[in-house]
Motif scaffolding. Sequence first.
Motif, PDB file in Angstrom:
ATOM      1  N   PHE A 128       0.840  -1.209   0.000  1.00 20.15           N
ATOM      2  CA  PHE A 128       0.000   0.000   0.000  1.00 20.15           C
ATOM      3  C   PHE A 128       0.868   1.249   0.000  1.00 20.15           C
ATOM      4  N   LYS A 129       0.194   2.400  -0.213  1.00 18.54           N
ATOM      5  CA  LYS A 129       0.944   3.655  -0.313  1.00 18.54           C
ATOM      6  C   LYS A 129       1.343   4.207   1.043  1.00 18.54           C
ATOM      7  N   ASN A 130       0.657   3.794   2.085  1.00 23.00           N
ATOM      8  CA  ASN A 130       0.916   4.376   3.402  1.00 23.00           C
ATOM      9  C   ASN A 130       0.357   3.439   4.487  1.00 23.00           C
ATOM     10  N   PHE A 131       0.485   3.851   5.726  1.00 21.14           N
ATOM     11  CA  PHE A 131       0.015   3.017   6.835  1.00 21.14           C
ATOM     12  C   PHE A 131      -1.512   2.992   6.910  1.00 21.14           C
ATOM     13  N   LYS A 132      -2.121   4.150   6.640  1.00 21.18           N
ATOM     14  CA  LYS A 132      -3.581   4.258   6.760  1.00 21.18           C
ATOM     15  C   LYS A 132      -4.280   3.255   5.836  1.00 21.18           C
ATOM     16  N   GLN A 133      -3.791   3.169   4.591  1.00 22.45           N
ATOM     17  CA  GLN A 133      -4.405   2.222   3.641  1.00 22.45           C
ATOM     18  C   GLN A 133      -4.155   0.774   4.067  1.00 22.45           C
ATOM     19  N   ALA A 134      -2.958   0.530   4.597  1.00 19.04           N
ATOM     20  CA  ALA A 134      -2.651  -0.831   5.076  1.00 19.04           C
ATOM     21  C   ALA A 134      -3.584  -1.202   6.231  1.00 19.04           C
ATOM     22  N   LEU A 135      -3.831  -0.243   7.112  1.00 22.53           N
ATOM     23  CA  LEU A 135      -4.700  -0.497   8.265  1.00 22.53           C
ATOM     24  C   LEU A 135      -6.155  -0.697   7.833  1.00 22.53           C
ATOM     25  N   ALA A 136      -6.596   0.076   6.837  1.00 23.53           N
ATOM     26  CA  ALA A 136      -7.966  -0.065   6.333  1.00 23.53           C
ATOM     27  C   ALA A 136      -8.151  -1.460   5.727  1.00 23.53           C
ATOM     28  N   PHE A 137      -7.172  -1.917   4.959  1.00 22.10           N
ATOM     29  CA  PHE A 137      -7.223  -3.264   4.368  1.00 22.10           C
ATOM     30  C   PHE A 137      -7.272  -4.322   5.480  1.00 22.10           C
ATOM     31  N   THR A 138      -6.428  -4.144   6.477  1.00 21.65           N
ATOM     32  CA  THR A 138      -6.385  -5.075   7.614  1.00 21.65           C
ATOM     33  C   THR A 138      -7.775  -5.206   8.237  1.00 21.65           C
ATOM     34  N   ASN A 139      -8.426  -4.085   8.423  1.00 17.35           N
ATOM     35  CA  ASN A 139      -9.754  -4.110   9.045  1.00 17.35           C
ATOM     36  C   ASN A 139     -10.794  -4.786   8.165  1.00 17.35           C
ATOM     37  N   ARG A 140     -10.671  -4.604   6.855  1.00 20.21           N
ATOM     38  CA  ARG A 140     -11.626  -5.249   5.945  1.00 20.21           C
ATOM     39  C   ARG A 140     -11.425  -6.764   5.949  1.00 20.21           C
ATOM     40  N   VAL A 141     -10.177  -7.192   6.017  1.00 15.11           N
ATOM     41  CA  VAL A 141      -9.911  -8.641   6.095  1.00 15.11           C
ATOM     42  C   VAL A 141     -10.410  -9.161   7.458  1.00 15.11           C
TER      43      VAL A 141
ATOM     44  N   MET B 296     -10.731 -18.386   2.062  1.00 17.58           N
ATOM     45  CA  MET B 296     -10.420 -17.093   2.689  1.00 17.58           C
ATOM     46  C   MET B 296      -9.325 -16.336   1.928  1.00 17.58           C
ATOM     47  N   ALA B 297      -8.362 -17.052   1.362  1.00 19.05           N
ATOM     48  CA  ALA B 297      -7.331 -16.388   0.549  1.00 19.05           C
ATOM     49  C   ALA B 297      -7.986 -15.726  -0.667  1.00 19.05           C
ATOM     50  N   ALA B 298      -8.914 -16.439  -1.320  1.00 23.78           N
ATOM     51  CA  ALA B 298      -9.602 -15.867  -2.489  1.00 23.78           C
ATOM     52  C   ALA B 298     -10.448 -14.657  -2.072  1.00 23.78           C
ATOM     53  N   LYS B 299     -11.112 -14.761  -0.937  1.00 22.71           N
ATOM     54  CA  LYS B 299     -11.917 -13.629  -0.459  1.00 22.71           C
ATOM     55  C   LYS B 299     -11.007 -12.438  -0.104  1.00 22.71           C
ATOM     56  N   THR B 300      -9.829 -12.718   0.434  1.00 20.85           N
ATOM     57  CA  THR B 300      -8.880 -11.652   0.755  1.00 20.85           C
ATOM     58  C   THR B 300      -8.479 -10.920  -0.521  1.00 20.85           C
ATOM     59  N   ASP B 301      -8.201 -11.676  -1.577  1.00 20.72           N
ATOM     60  CA  ASP B 301      -7.866 -11.052  -2.871  1.00 20.72           C
ATOM     61  C   ASP B 301      -8.995 -10.134  -3.333  1.00 20.72           C
ATOM     62  N   SER B 302     -10.230 -10.562  -3.091  1.00 18.96           N
ATOM     63  CA  SER B 302     -11.373  -9.793  -3.590  1.00 18.96           C
ATOM     64  C   SER B 302     -11.528  -8.459  -2.856  1.00 18.96           C
ATOM     65  N   VAL B 303     -10.998  -8.348  -1.651  1.00 19.70           N
ATOM     66  CA  VAL B 303     -11.052  -7.081  -0.911  1.00 19.70           C
ATOM     67  C   VAL B 303     -10.318  -5.994  -1.702  1.00 19.70           C
ATOM     68  N   LEU B 304      -9.263  -6.371  -2.410  1.00 21.00           N
ATOM     69  CA  LEU B 304      -8.477  -5.418  -3.193  1.00 21.00           C
ATOM     70  C   LEU B 304      -9.300  -4.809  -4.327  1.00 21.00           C
ATOM     71  N   ASP B 305     -10.196  -5.614  -4.915  1.00 23.63           N
ATOM     72  CA  ASP B 305     -10.988  -5.157  -6.060  1.00 23.63           C
ATOM     73  C   ASP B 305     -12.212  -4.378  -5.628  1.00 23.63           C
ATOM     74  N   ALA B 306     -12.581  -4.519  -4.344  1.00 21.39           N
ATOM     75  CA  ALA B 306     -13.865  -3.957  -3.896  1.00 21.39           C
ATOM     76  C   ALA B 306     -13.797  -2.432  -3.787  1.00 21.39           C
TER      77      ALA B 306
END
Length: 113
Positions: free
Chosen positions: A51-64, A103-113
């Motif tokens: 990710f570009k920064n910590f905030k985006q990494a944290l947002a992704f973490t929360n979605r997973v 769950m790995a496939a669903k994790t990938d889908s978070v990126l596209d959402a």
Amino acid sequence: MSNLENARCEACHADAPQVSDEELKELMREIPDWTPVTKDNVMMLQREFKFKNFKQALAFTNRVGDLAEEEKHHPELVTEWGKVTVTWWTHAINGLHKNDFIMAAKTDSVLDA
Ligand SMILES: C[C@H](O)[C@H](O)[C@H]1CNC2=NC(N)=NC(=O)C2=N1
């Protein structure tokens, strides 16, 4: 889109089957960006997301994390500046179950959402 992405996890018990070598080969084709790794003799699926920064990494973490709660199957999530390392395995069987691939496939889908 993989079939796995839309599948649901089943409740996992200590006597649930680990994926066979043959199944592993088949399932890896659906999640080509993941790597099987072995830690303390337990096989796991791992992928690093950048990710570009910590905030985006944290947002992704929360979605997973939300996905994990929905499916009652939980990953190891390591969140750093610009990077999240996601690792899936099934604690109940100390190894890989089909749920981990779902769950790995669903994790990938978070990126596209
Ligand atoms: C009761 C509850 O669903 C189980 O303990 C779940 C919780 N989340 C889990 N997550 C993972 N990755 N493996 C498990 O065996 C597991 N068990």
